[in-house]
Design an enzyme around this catalytic site. Structure first.
Site, PDB file in Angstrom:
ATOM      1  N   CYS A  38     -75.304 -79.808 -48.655  1.00  0.00           N
ATOM      2  CA  CYS A  38     -75.140 -78.176 -48.163  1.00  0.00           C
ATOM      3  C   CYS A  38     -75.461 -77.417 -49.733  1.00  0.00           C
ATOM      4  O   CYS A  38     -74.959 -78.011 -50.980  1.00  0.00           O
ATOM      5  CB  CYS A  38     -73.846 -77.758 -47.589  1.00  0.00           C
ATOM      6  SG  CYS A  38     -73.519 -76.195 -47.472  1.00  0.00           S
ATOM      7  N   SER A  40     -73.642 -75.271 -50.942  1.00  0.00           N
ATOM      8  CA  SER A  40     -72.159 -75.118 -51.664  1.00  0.00           C
ATOM      9  C   SER A  40     -71.972 -76.373 -52.487  1.00  0.00           C
ATOM     10  O   SER A  40     -71.173 -76.464 -53.368  1.00  0.00           O
ATOM     11  CB  SER A  40     -71.353 -74.935 -50.591  1.00  0.00           C
ATOM     12  OG  SER A  40     -71.470 -74.857 -49.322  1.00  0.00           O
ATOM     13  N   HIS A  43     -73.479 -75.959 -55.665  1.00  0.00           N
ATOM     14  CA  HIS A  43     -73.029 -74.914 -56.611  1.00  0.00           C
ATOM     15  C   HIS A  43     -71.919 -75.685 -57.486  1.00  0.00           C
ATOM     16  O   HIS A  43     -71.549 -75.343 -58.812  1.00  0.00           O
ATOM     17  CB  HIS A  43     -72.021 -73.852 -55.701  1.00  0.00           C
ATOM     18  CG  HIS A  43     -73.059 -72.718 -55.229  1.00  0.00           C
ATOM     19  ND1 HIS A  43     -73.754 -72.028 -55.905  1.00  0.00           N
ATOM     20  CD2 HIS A  43     -73.463 -72.285 -53.925  1.00  0.00           C
ATOM     21  CE1 HIS A  43     -74.259 -71.159 -55.307  1.00  0.00           C
ATOM     22  NE2 HIS A  43     -73.937 -71.253 -54.217  1.00  0.00           N
ATOM     23  N   HIS A  59     -69.242 -82.160 -47.444  1.00  0.00           N
ATOM     24  CA  HIS A  59     -68.354 -81.548 -46.430  1.00  0.00           C
ATOM     25  C   HIS A  59     -69.094 -81.043 -45.128  1.00  0.00           C
ATOM     26  O   HIS A  59     -68.422 -80.431 -44.377  1.00  0.00           O
ATOM     27  CB  HIS A  59     -67.665 -80.153 -47.170  1.00  0.00           C
ATOM     28  CG  HIS A  59     -68.916 -79.322 -47.231  1.00  0.00           C
ATOM     29  ND1 HIS A  59     -69.859 -79.323 -48.265  1.00  0.00           N
ATOM     30  CD2 HIS A  59     -69.206 -78.164 -46.743  1.00  0.00           C
ATOM     31  CE1 HIS A  59     -70.649 -78.280 -48.619  1.00  0.00           C
ATOM     32  NE2 HIS A  59     -70.385 -77.384 -47.298  1.00  0.00           N
ATOM     33  N   CYS A 164     -71.233 -77.298 -41.239  1.00  0.00           N
ATOM     34  CA  CYS A 164     -70.956 -76.178 -42.038  1.00  0.00           C
ATOM     35  C   CYS A 164     -72.089 -75.307 -42.093  1.00  0.00           C
ATOM     36  O   CYS A 164     -71.764 -74.088 -41.491  1.00  0.00           O
ATOM     37  CB  CYS A 164     -70.964 -76.797 -43.508  1.00  0.00           C
ATOM     38  SG  CYS A 164     -70.847 -75.108 -44.666  1.00  0.00           S
TER      39      CYS A 164
END
Ligand SMILES: [Zn+2]
Ligand SMILES: [Zn+2]
Length: 362
Positions: A38, A40, A43, A59, A164
């Site tokens: 993902c 994120s 990031h 996640h 997610c």
């Protein structure tokens, strides 16, 4: 177990052997079947959000329950589950007023001043968990309130996406913004989450859904998945173009990238009374500047946390939508790989080559 280890920002993950603890009373060990990569995760790898190292990232995952703590009655070994970072306690004010996605999570500390118990180690040294999940690993040790049981005819790689990206995007449209039938929508960013928001708007019955991106192939996929129009933001100023296309602006705009400038573009593409929902993760420290007078015309700007999910309710519904052909997930998996392909998956995501890479662990 084998896991991809994060050592700090701007460093590649390495595949290592990590020891995983036995489940405590309310915990569950899940054998990871598939984990999406993902934005994120990226990031944290890039350092725009901080995280202690070493850690196991990941996640967005689904798998099969392998062991449960002695207080767990919700699942048993063999059950298929999706993990969700919106772990809830079930007793706080947020949980009890229908906002479990805003819950701070169950108390995992032994006392108020004790550090959280370390569940993963490498050669006796602590390894941090990420968002209570850590799915770039063969197994996940999670609180039982971080999983939802799902029907067994749902393929686990597509189930992982619901963990997610899909819940974040579809939920932003259905739960956070509550897109109304017949309304107009613009979605900025046609990556995994943006495509999910487009599908959420389609399921909600929006009559005009405008996808905005700078990558032509992504706009093509957006049209396949429910967008009715596209705007290539590399060629046009998107706010003005959208206002022209809709006779004054859209009812709902979604920012699914995480850039302050794009939030502005999204906001200025809404009509009077319109709502802009920020889904993307804006780097820590970045500010958004909006001309104040636009609030006099009741334009609204709001955040969305994981699609304002009640994941034990929402995720099984999204699975039904998928199995009915109304939520399309096959097209959102651009590539499948192994755990070892995680760094390549980040590269492809940064290059805008993929909606999603899914790592297959089983
Ligand atoms: Zn995510
Ligand atoms: Zn709670």
């Amino acid at each position: 177990m084998k896991a991809a280890l994060f050592h700090g920002p701007q460093q590649p993950l390495t595949i290592e052997d990590v020891e995983i603890d036995q489940p405590m009373a309310h915990e569950v060990v899940v054998r990871t079947a598939a984990s999406g990569v993902c934005h994120s995760d990226l990031h944290f790898v890039e350092g725009s959000y901080p995280h202690p190292a070493p850690a196991v990232l990941g996640h967005e995952a689904a798998g099969v329950v392998e062991a449960v703590g002695d207080q767990v009655t919700y699942v048993k070994p063999g059950d298929h589950v999706i993990a969700c970072l919106s772990v809830f306690c079930g007793t706080c004010e947020q949980c009890l007023t229908g906002h479990p996605y805003l819950c701070a999570g169950p108390e995992t500390r032994r006392g108020p001043d004790d550090p959280p118990k370390i569940r993963l180690t490498k050669s006796g040294e602590p390894v941090h968990q990420f968002l209570n999940i850590s799915s770039f690993a063969e197994r996940m040790l999670v609180h039982v309130n971080a999983i939802v049981k799902i029907r067994e005819d749902m393929p686990l790689d597509r189930a992982a996406l619901i963990g997610c990206g899909v819940t974040t995007g579809v939920g932003a449209a259905l739960n956070t913004a509550k897109v109304a039938p017949g309304s107009t929508v613009a979605v900025f960013g046609a990556g995994g989450v943006g495509l999910a928001a487009i599908q959420g708007a389609r399921i909600a019955g929006a009559r005009q859904i405008i996808a905005v991106d700078v990558v032509e192939s992504k706009l093509g996929l957006a049209l396949e998945l429910g967008a009715t129009h596209t705007v290539d933001a590399s060629q046009n100023e998107p706010s003005k173009t959208i206002r022209d296309m809709t006779g004054g602006g859209v009812d709902y705009a979604f920012e699914a990238i995480g850039l302050a400038d794009v939030v502005k573009q999204a906001f200025y593409s809404t009509r009077a009374g319109g709502t802009t929902t920020i889904i993307g993760m804006i780097p820590v420290g970045q500010k958004i500047e909006i001309e104040g007078r636009h609030f006099l015309s009741e334009r609204k700007l709001q955040g969305s946390s994981m699609g304002s999910n009640r994941f034990r309710v929402d995720m099984p519904r999204y699975i039904d939508f998928y199995l009915q052909g109304r939520l399309r997930l096959d097209e959102m998996i651009t590539k499948r790989g192994k755990l070892e392909d995680v760094n390549e998956a980040f590269r492809a995501m940064k290059a805008g080559e993929v909606a999603r890479t899914v790592l297959m662990l089983d």
